[in-house]
Each structure stands twice: as structure tokens, then as C-alpha cells.
Motif scaffolding. Structure first.
Motif, PDB file in Angstrom:
ATOM      1  N   UNK A  73       7.035 -19.917 -11.994  1.00  0.00           N
ATOM      2  CA  UNK A  73       5.832 -20.026 -11.453  1.00  0.00           C
ATOM      3  C   UNK A  73       5.139 -18.620 -11.470  1.00  0.00           C
ATOM      4  N   UNK A  74       3.841 -18.515 -11.746  1.00  0.00           N
ATOM      5  CA  UNK A  74       2.872 -17.261 -11.572  1.00  0.00           C
ATOM      6  C   UNK A  74       2.125 -17.468 -10.317  1.00  0.00           C
ATOM      7  N   UNK A  75       2.264 -16.712  -9.412  1.00  0.00           N
ATOM      8  CA  UNK A  75       1.700 -16.676  -8.180  1.00  0.00           C
ATOM      9  C   UNK A  75       0.635 -15.444  -7.908  1.00  0.00           C
ATOM     10  N   UNK A  76      -0.427 -15.737  -7.514  1.00  0.00           N
ATOM     11  CA  UNK A  76      -1.743 -14.596  -7.348  1.00  0.00           C
ATOM     12  C   UNK A  76      -1.757 -14.760  -5.862  1.00  0.00           C
ATOM     13  N   UNK A  77      -1.819 -13.395  -5.439  1.00  0.00           N
ATOM     14  CA  UNK A  77      -1.960 -13.177  -4.052  1.00  0.00           C
ATOM     15  C   UNK A  77      -2.835 -12.025  -3.679  1.00  0.00           C
ATOM     16  N   UNK A  78      -3.933 -12.183  -2.681  1.00  0.00           N
ATOM     17  CA  UNK A  78      -4.619 -11.039  -2.363  1.00  0.00           C
ATOM     18  C   UNK A  78      -4.781 -11.148  -0.664  1.00  0.00           C
ATOM     19  N   UNK A  79      -5.419 -10.112  -0.253  1.00  0.00           N
ATOM     20  CA  UNK A  79      -5.552  -9.736   1.157  1.00  0.00           C
ATOM     21  C   UNK A  79      -6.858 -10.390   1.600  1.00  0.00           C
ATOM     22  N   UNK A  80      -6.830 -11.274   2.514  1.00  0.00           N
ATOM     23  CA  UNK A  80      -8.077 -11.583   3.286  1.00  0.00           C
ATOM     24  C   UNK A  80      -8.885 -10.612   3.828  1.00  0.00           C
ATOM     25  N   UNK A  81     -10.158 -10.503   3.260  1.00  0.00           N
ATOM     26  CA  UNK A  81     -11.290  -9.448   4.133  1.00  0.00           C
ATOM     27  C   UNK A  81     -10.738  -8.287   4.136  1.00  0.00           C
ATOM     28  N   UNK A  82     -10.273  -7.723   2.685  1.00  0.00           N
ATOM     29  CA  UNK A  82      -9.645  -6.313   2.569  1.00  0.00           C
ATOM     30  C   UNK A  82     -10.607  -5.404   2.574  1.00  0.00           C
ATOM     31  N   UNK A  83     -11.989  -5.559   2.041  1.00  0.00           N
ATOM     32  CA  UNK A  83     -12.941  -4.813   1.856  1.00  0.00           C
ATOM     33  C   UNK A  83     -13.473  -4.486   3.316  1.00  0.00           C
ATOM     34  N   UNK A  84     -13.334  -5.360   4.301  1.00  0.00           N
ATOM     35  CA  UNK A  84     -13.916  -5.152   5.689  1.00  0.00           C
ATOM     36  C   UNK A  84     -12.592  -4.131   6.233  1.00  0.00           C
ATOM     37  N   UNK A  85     -11.486  -4.255   5.932  1.00  0.00           N
ATOM     38  CA  UNK A  85     -10.405  -3.358   6.460  1.00  0.00           C
ATOM     39  C   UNK A  85     -10.438  -1.871   5.943  1.00  0.00           C
ATOM     40  N   UNK A  86     -11.038  -1.887   4.615  1.00  0.00           N
ATOM     41  CA  UNK A  86     -11.084  -0.626   4.032  1.00  0.00           C
ATOM     42  C   UNK A  86     -12.408  -0.145   4.916  1.00  0.00           C
ATOM     43  N   UNK A 129     -13.566  -0.456   7.631  1.00  0.00           N
ATOM     44  CA  UNK A 129     -13.407  -0.229   9.186  1.00  0.00           C
ATOM     45  C   UNK A 129     -12.358   0.904   9.168  1.00  0.00           C
ATOM     46  N   UNK A 130     -11.275   1.120   8.619  1.00  0.00           N
ATOM     47  CA  UNK A 130     -10.342   2.213   8.826  1.00  0.00           C
ATOM     48  C   UNK A 130     -10.242   3.296   7.639  1.00  0.00           C
ATOM     49  N   UNK A 131     -10.890   3.104   6.383  1.00  0.00           N
ATOM     50  CA  UNK A 131     -10.964   4.044   5.449  1.00  0.00           C
ATOM     51  C   UNK A 131      -9.996   3.586   4.229  1.00  0.00           C
ATOM     52  N   UNK A 132     -10.224   4.274   3.139  1.00  0.00           N
ATOM     53  CA  UNK A 132      -9.472   3.557   2.068  1.00  0.00           C
ATOM     54  C   UNK A 132      -7.833   4.261   2.099  1.00  0.00           C
ATOM     55  N   UNK A 133      -7.670   5.328   2.634  1.00  0.00           N
ATOM     56  CA  UNK A 133      -6.324   5.891   2.780  1.00  0.00           C
ATOM     57  C   UNK A 133      -5.542   4.702   3.769  1.00  0.00           C
ATOM     58  N   UNK A 164      -2.325   1.874   2.946  1.00  0.00           N
ATOM     59  CA  UNK A 164      -1.021   1.545   3.756  1.00  0.00           C
ATOM     60  C   UNK A 164      -0.904  -0.179   3.590  1.00  0.00           C
ATOM     61  N   UNK A 165      -2.219  -0.745   3.678  1.00  0.00           N
ATOM     62  CA  UNK A 165      -1.805  -2.047   3.765  1.00  0.00           C
ATOM     63  C   UNK A 165      -1.458  -2.659   2.397  1.00  0.00           C
ATOM     64  N   UNK A 166      -1.713  -2.113   1.223  1.00  0.00           N
ATOM     65  CA  UNK A 166      -1.571  -2.317  -0.004  1.00  0.00           C
ATOM     66  C   UNK A 166       0.128  -2.089  -0.168  1.00  0.00           C
ATOM     67  N   UNK A 205      -6.789  -3.007  -6.957  1.00  0.00           N
ATOM     68  CA  UNK A 205      -7.571  -3.565  -5.701  1.00  0.00           C
ATOM     69  C   UNK A 205      -6.537  -4.288  -4.951  1.00  0.00           C
ATOM     70  N   UNK A 206      -6.662  -5.447  -4.012  1.00  0.00           N
ATOM     71  CA  UNK A 206      -5.759  -6.039  -3.447  1.00  0.00           C
ATOM     72  C   UNK A 206      -5.366  -7.185  -3.976  1.00  0.00           C
ATOM     73  N   UNK A 207      -5.136  -7.438  -5.578  1.00  0.00           N
ATOM     74  CA  UNK A 207      -4.626  -8.452  -5.965  1.00  0.00           C
ATOM     75  C   UNK A 207      -3.333  -8.236  -6.429  1.00  0.00           C
ATOM     76  N   UNK A 208      -2.078  -9.023  -6.142  1.00  0.00           N
ATOM     77  CA  UNK A 208      -0.830  -8.996  -6.583  1.00  0.00           C
ATOM     78  C   UNK A 208      -0.482 -10.289  -7.364  1.00  0.00           C
TER      79      UNK A 208
END
Length: 457
Positions: free
Chosen positions: A189-202, A204-208, A212-214, A236-239
């Protein structure tokens, strides 16, 4: 004893990685690597060599029964080093004994040594330990990891995502194509994952800290799926994961457990949770090529997004017709486009204002957010007219206490930057934020503007 079950890779995969790493170092096999490595065991403080295996360039010389100081002099002569060179200091038995008595047994250092008009990289590994009534120094002179950086081909480098250490999309695609070319009947199987609301996290806390989340998610994916999957970060946040040789029912269980587990990252000593969404397509029953698997996994992931995020779905053909229009709107679009003022503030004693949209800034006659926060002193308590605040807060607390939905409706006055007094209608809701604790989300309307607009209807 090492428990092999705790490793995220099988023994075969570890062996394969070791062989691959050795090839990256420029050697054909393990024997070639050993031929360029030197190992000694030395009795301290006497300095007698009791075991040795030297690199091939030493032409069969063994140091068993000989002096460790003679070995050091030979290294100094071979590399043409001065007496105080850091390489020799790292191997000096006196220095190593001092470190041992300070509680430092194992040390590993890298050195660049100029030789024959070029530069070689060596890693010096030393370990001092008690063996019965003897103190033993183990010494290893190995090709350094830095050698990998110089020797690895551009093809290998192009396959890696250097933030997470995972493959990138191109590297994963090459391996998937190779695998399905040799395992046509393997259920995968090929599985695609991403982080919900990652832009908002960036935001709020900055790209550095976003990085760390990635990295944290990449490591979690490696631990959960590393035994059976190729894993990549596409940007980005796509795995992506290509899970090999896994039946549908078992895969669904693995995916569900991974999505539903708690994911968090530590920032400035505090743990912050985050959620993920996941979509996947199966091989060979749903798709027989990487490109089609990728398309179907993408469709399944967006079907999850449309249904509220934080979950997972397997691709189904009917997902092809799902509307994606709502995914084109983000928080900024909504904050600017909604026909009313939006305020978010902490539901604690500070009542600190966390967000105000452009409409609220306009109602107060301010130039920008900074101007607005300065006017109201950054707090809901000083946003409300001073003659109204006690009544308003009492009413809010009374309504919140009785209302199961944590909602309140109040009216009060404000004072604009120009000194005008306006009547405001306020509809609020108390919610819990993973980042800020309890907060109030509030819609506000200028009652006079509302009356004026209704008069023209």
C-alpha cells in the motif's frame, strides 16, 4: 543483552543498510572496510598491546606484545604529525586515563589529516573498561562519517530529505518502482500522511519549531513502520509510506493505531499535541503503478480532510467526486471575509487578546492590530467600557455556568480611538485550545451599523 525486538528494522534490513553504508564510504564490501580500519586492545597503564588488527596498508604488521607508544610513533610518522597534534592527543593513554577517572569511558572524535597532497577523514574511537583485574583500552581508527559526505554520489544525495533523514519523493518512487517490478503479486500500500493545521502551527511557533514537528513525525513513522516500509517526506508536511507485503486488514489496524495515538512535540520545555490525517491505496488490486497509487492516496487523504481531519480512509472510487472547494479557504480568508468582527481572548484572569480581525480593528477606528492592542491594553477587560465591564463579566459567567454549550450573549459599550462611544452586541463561546487552554471565541456587531443597514431593507 540487546533486545532485537526493540529495533525498528529487521536483521536483514540492518545488514543491508550496513552494506549500503560501507559502499557509500567507497568500499566494495565489509572486507574492504575492515582493510582500511585499525583496531587495538591495550593494557593500561603499562601500554602493552594484547590484540590488534591493522589496516591493509600496514602490510600485515601486528602489534600484539609490542608497545602502544611504538604504535603512536608509527602513526605520527605515517601521517607526518607534530607532537601536539589533536589526533595524537586523542590517542594519548595519559589523557584517556584522566578522562576515565572523571567518568568518561567512551570517546569518538573525527579528524581531517592532510596526506600526499590530499585530505583523509578518520574517526578515532576509544573505550577504557575494566576486564577482571586489568584496565583495557580499546582503540579503533575508522573511515569517518565525513568520508561519506565526500564519497557519496549525487544520485544518493538526491534521494534524501536532509531535514528528516528519510527519502524524498523521488527516492521513494525509485524504490517503489523497483519493488513492484520484482514483486508483482505482493500485497502492499501507498500511504499519504500530513499534519493537520500545520500552517497554523508554523505561524504560532515559527518555522524552526515547525521543523521539530516534521522531524518528530518522521521519527514516529520510522519507529511504527520502519520494519516493512519505505518512508519519505515529500516537502512541507506531506509524508509517504510504501508498506510492503501487508494484508489489507493488518494495514488498516496499523494505520488506525498510528492515527489515534497521541502525537506531540516539545517546544521550550512544554509538550504540544498535534494530529495527523492519512489516506491510502492498495497494490495491486487498486493500482499497479506508483503514479496511480499516489493519485488515489491523495484523493483518500483529501476525503479525510473534507470529513473533519484527524482520521484515515482507504481509497474508494466514489471519492473521485468529492467536492474540494472548502479546502481552498483558510483561517485568514474566513477572518477577512466573514461579515462581522472576530475576537479571541484567554478565559483566565488576564483575558489577554490573542486574535482580532480587520473588521474589529475598523470598528474601533484603529490603523492596525498593534494600534488596536495598544488602545485596549491587550485585554478584553479594557476593551469593554469601564462602566459596563463588571455587569458584562458577571453575565458571561452566569450564562456559561448554566449553558451546556458554553455560550453567552451580551451587550455593552466600547470607546473608539476617536473617543466615540458605540454599542456592541457580543456572541461568545468558550472552548479549550491545546495551545492556550480555555479561550473565548467571540463575534461582535456594531448595533448602530446593524440598525442602519436594516433600515434600508
Amino acid at each position: 543483552m540487546i533486545d532485537a525486538s526493540t529495533f525498528p528494522f529487521s536483521i536483514d534490513e540492518i545488514s543491508l543498510m550496513a552494506e549500503s553504508y560501507i559502499r557509500l564510504l567507497g568500499f566494495h564490501d565489509v572486507r574492504g572496510y575492515e582493510e582500511h580500519s585499525t583496531f587495538l586492545a591495550v593494557v593500561l597503564p603499562q601500554g602493552d598491546v594484547i590484540s590488534s588488527r591493522l589496516a591493509k596498508k600496514a602490510e600485515g604488521v601486528r602489534w600484539n606484545g609490542r608497545s602502544y607508544q611504538d604504535f603512536l610513533r608509527a602513526q605520527q610518522q605515517q601521517f607526518q604529525l607534530k607532537d601536539n597534534h589533536p589526533f595524537l592527543q586523542a590517542l594519548d593513554p595519559g589523557n584517556l586515563l584522566k578522562s576515565y577517572h572523571r567518568g568518561i569511558s567512551y570517546q569518538s572524535l573525527e579528524f581531517a589529516i592532510d596526506q600526499n597532497g590530499g585530505r583523509i577523514w578518520l574517526r578515532v574511537c576509544t573505550n577504557v573498561h575494566q576486564d577482571g583485574d586489568r584496565l583495557i583500552l580499546d582503540v579503533g581508527l575508522l573511515p569517518s562519517d565525513k568520508y561519506y559526505q565526500a564519497a557519496a554520489s549525487q544520485t544518493i544525495k538526491a534521494d534524501l530529505d536532509f531535514l528528516t533523514g528519510l527519502f524524498n519523493k523521488a527516492g521513494l518512487e525509485r524504490r517503489v518502482n523497483s519493488y513492484i517490478g520484482n514483486h508483482a503479486d505482493s500485497h502492499s500500500a501507498l500511504v499519504m500522511v500530513d499534519i493537520d493545521n500545520f500552517k497554523r502551527f508554523n505561524d504560532m511557533f515559527g518555522h524552526a519549531n515547525g521543523d521539530k514537528v516534521l522531524v518528530a513525525l518522521g521519527e514516529e513513522l520510522r519507529m511504527a513502520f520502519g520494519r516493512t516500509a519505505y518512508i519519505s517526506r515529500n516537502g512541507g508536511d506531506e509524508f509517504l509510506l510504501f508498506v510492503r507485503g501487508c494484508k489489507d486488514r493488518h494495514l488498516a489496524t496499523l494505520v488506525q493505531e498510528f492515527v489515534e495515538k497521541e502525537h506531540d512535540v516539545e517546544i521550550n520545555g512544554k509538550s504540544y499535541p498535534y494530529k495527523i490525517s492519512l489516506g491510502y491505496a492498495t497494490y495491486p488490486d487498486q493500482a499497479a503503478s506508483f503514479s496511480r497509487l499516489y493519485r488515489y492516496a491523495d484523493i483518500a487523504l483529501y476525503a479525510v480532510k473534507l470529513r473533519g481531519k484527524g482520521s484515515f480512509l482507504r481509497y474508494k472510487q466514489e471519492m473521485e467526486h468529492d467536492e474540494r472547494s472548502q479546502l481552498g479557504f483558510n483561517l485568514e480568508d474566513l477572518a477577512k471575509g466573514l461579515p462581522g468582527a472576530i475576537l479571541i481572548y484567554r478565559a483566565d484572569k488576564t483575558e489577554q487578546i490573542l486574535f482580532a480581525n480587520d473588521e474589529l480593528i475598523r470598528i474601533f477606528g484603529c490603523d492596525d492590530l498593534e494600534d488596536f492592542l495598544d488602545l485596549v491594553k491587550g485585554s478584553f477587560r479594557t476593551l469593554v467600557h469601564p462602566d459596563d465591564i463588571e455587569r458584562v463579566e458577571a453575565s458571561i459567567q452566569n450564562q456559561i455556568g448554566k449553558e451546556a454549550l458554553d455560550r453567552d450573549f451580551v451587550e455593552y459599550r466600547i470607546i473608539t480611538k476617536q473617543g466615540a462611544v458605540k454599542e456592541i452586541f457580543d456572541a461568545g463561546k468558550r472552548v479549550h485550545s491545546a495551545y492556550f487552554g480555555d479561550v473565548f471565541y467571540v463575534f461582535l456587531y456594531d448595533k448602530e451599523e446593524q440598525r442602519r443597514l436594516l433600515a434600508h431593507c
